[in-house]
Motif scaffolding. Structure first.
Motif, PDB file in Angstrom:
ATOM      1  N   GLN A  34      12.143   5.237  31.575  1.00  0.00           N
ATOM      2  CA  GLN A  34      10.882   5.669  30.629  1.00  0.00           C
ATOM      3  C   GLN A  34      11.026   5.171  29.489  1.00  0.00           C
ATOM      4  N   THR A  35      11.963   4.830  28.646  1.00  0.00           N
ATOM      5  CA  THR A  35      12.259   4.399  27.249  1.00  0.00           C
ATOM      6  C   THR A  35      11.762   2.895  27.478  1.00  0.00           C
ATOM      7  N   ASN A  38       8.055   2.764  27.569  1.00  0.00           N
ATOM      8  CA  ASN A  38       7.376   2.973  26.339  1.00  0.00           C
ATOM      9  C   ASN A  38       7.685   1.718  25.280  1.00  0.00           C
ATOM     10  N   ILE A  39       8.544   0.891  25.417  1.00  0.00           N
ATOM     11  CA  ILE A  39       8.691  -0.421  24.763  1.00  0.00           C
ATOM     12  C   ILE A  39       7.681  -1.465  25.338  1.00  0.00           C
ATOM     13  N   MET A  41       4.743  -0.623  26.603  1.00  0.00           N
ATOM     14  CA  MET A  41       3.447   0.081  25.843  1.00  0.00           C
ATOM     15  C   MET A  41       3.550  -0.156  24.518  1.00  0.00           C
ATOM     16  N   GLY A  42       4.745  -0.097  23.981  1.00  0.00           N
ATOM     17  CA  GLY A  42       4.513  -0.269  22.425  1.00  0.00           C
ATOM     18  C   GLY A  42       4.262  -1.544  21.933  1.00  0.00           C
ATOM     19  N   SER A  44       2.776  -3.980  23.962  1.00  0.00           N
ATOM     20  CA  SER A  44       1.596  -4.296  24.244  1.00  0.00           C
ATOM     21  C   SER A  44       0.480  -4.042  23.250  1.00  0.00           C
ATOM     22  N   GLU A  93       7.405  10.318  25.537  1.00  0.00           N
ATOM     23  CA  GLU A  93       6.955   9.280  24.851  1.00  0.00           C
ATOM     24  C   GLU A  93       7.659   9.012  23.434  1.00  0.00           C
ATOM     25  N   LEU A  96       7.685   5.213  21.963  1.00  0.00           N
ATOM     26  CA  LEU A  96       6.775   4.222  21.913  1.00  0.00           C
ATOM     27  C   LEU A  96       6.372   4.218  20.367  1.00  0.00           C
ATOM     28  N   VAL A  99       7.976   1.392  18.166  1.00  0.00           N
ATOM     29  CA  VAL A  99       8.134  -0.193  18.443  1.00  0.00           C
ATOM     30  C   VAL A  99       7.136  -0.972  17.456  1.00  0.00           C
TER      31      VAL A  99
END
Length: 127
Positions: A34-35, A38-39, A41-42, A44, A93, A96, A99
């Protein structure tokens, strides 16, 4: 997070080291996965752009028109989970939001340039 300056301009995100304190957890692999997501997506969101609204309608409908980091763009990622017996805090979340600020700080440490707007154009940054 560390970045390196490229010859000819731009930066490369080299690695991300992330520590999460989510309280008591059951599955460390799930917390790490999950982390890591999040990285992705962050980063991106920080370098690829965002969601565009026109006349109250979102112009992106799914991942075919919303840019996400590709596997070959991903930095090395290390995730560490703090051990404790606190009440579970969840891992949905929390990875996120830090990041983009971490990326901004890494760029500042490498170049001396303080960026304050997103998305960050990592290709045109020069030291």
């Amino acid at each position: 997070m560390t970045v390196s300056c490229l010859n000819g301009g731009g930066i490369k995100i080299d690695n991300v080291v992330f520590v999460i304190d989510c309280g008591m957890y059951v599955s460390p692999d799930t917390v790490k996965a999950q982390t890591e997501g999040n990285i992705v997506m962050g980063i991106s969101a920080a370098i690829k752009g965002g969601i565009i609204f026109e006349n109250g309608t979102c112009q992106q409908s799914n991942y075919h028109d919303y840019p996400i980091l590709r596997m070959n763009e991903m930095p090395k990622v290390e995730v560490y989970i703090m051990e404790n017996i606190d009440a579970p805090g969840g891992v949905g979340e929390p990875g996120l939001p830090p990041v983009a600020p971490a990326l901004g700080n890494a760029i500042f440490m490498a170049t001396g340039i303080r960026l304050r707007n997103l998305p960050i154009d990592i290709i045109s940054i020069e030291k």
